[in-house]
Design an enzyme around this catalytic site. Structure first.
Site, mmCIF file in Angstrom:
data_model
loop_
_atom_site.group_PDB
_atom_site.id
_atom_site.type_symbol
_atom_site.label_atom_id
_atom_site.label_comp_id
_atom_site.label_asym_id
_atom_site.label_seq_id
_atom_site.Cartn_x
_atom_site.Cartn_y
_atom_site.Cartn_z
ATOM 1 N N ILE A 1 -2.121 -3.314 -3.828
ATOM 2 C CA ILE A 1 -2.545 -4.599 -4.429
ATOM 3 C C ILE A 1 -3.617 -5.366 -3.672
ATOM 4 O O ILE A 1 -3.708 -5.517 -2.531
ATOM 5 C CB ILE A 1 -1.465 -5.667 -4.449
ATOM 6 C CG1 ILE A 1 0.010 -5.186 -5.143
ATOM 7 C CG2 ILE A 1 -1.973 -7.211 -5.090
ATOM 8 C CD1 ILE A 1 1.121 -5.931 -5.246
ATOM 9 N N PRO B 1 0.658 -1.316 -0.116
ATOM 10 C CA PRO B 1 -0.244 -0.097 0.033
ATOM 11 C C PRO B 1 0.894 1.279 -0.061
ATOM 12 O O PRO B 1 1.878 1.346 0.747
ATOM 13 C CB PRO B 1 -0.802 -0.123 1.265
ATOM 14 C CG PRO B 1 -0.628 -1.504 1.509
ATOM 15 C CD PRO B 1 0.498 -2.128 1.357
#
Length: 114
Positions: A66, A2
């Site tokens: 992701i 992140p």
């Protein structure tokens, strides 16, 4: 994985920007259920920015990760707006957030991709 980028036209002292980055890192890890050891944050402050035709205090956030599930974006938006608002005194109505789910093959790290 992140990455959270916070841009604001507010001038923040270096310690305040570092504190916001640190708090945002912990919040993102918690919201996404990912280890904080993978979270990256940045705070850019005092660029020339406008929203709704004025340069009143504002912020633009980009959260990329992701496997970012759409189902958590509303709660994450609320949590990030509350944090940024509390730390910068920016009205939540003047904060935009862009959420982006990155495919594993399009996110590089440590000489490879995820």
């Amino acid at each position: 994985m992140p990455y959270l980028k916070i841009q604001t036209n507010r001038e923040l002292a270096l310690d305040s920007a570092k504190d916001l980055a640190s708090k945002a890192s912990a919040l993102v890890a918690s919201q996404l259920g990912k280890p904080e050891s993978y979270v990256m944050t940045s705070v850019e402050n005092n660029p020339a920015m406008t929203f709704a035709g004025t340069d009143e205090p504002l912020a633009f956030l980009e959260l990329k990760s992701i496997g970012l599930p759409e189902a958590i974006t509303a709660d994450t938006s609320r949590a990030l707006c509350e944090l940024v608002s509390a730390e910068t005194a920016i009205d939540a109505a003047r904060i935009y957030i862009e959420f982006s789910d990155a495919p594993r093959r399009m996110w590089g790290w440590n000489k490879g991709t995820f």
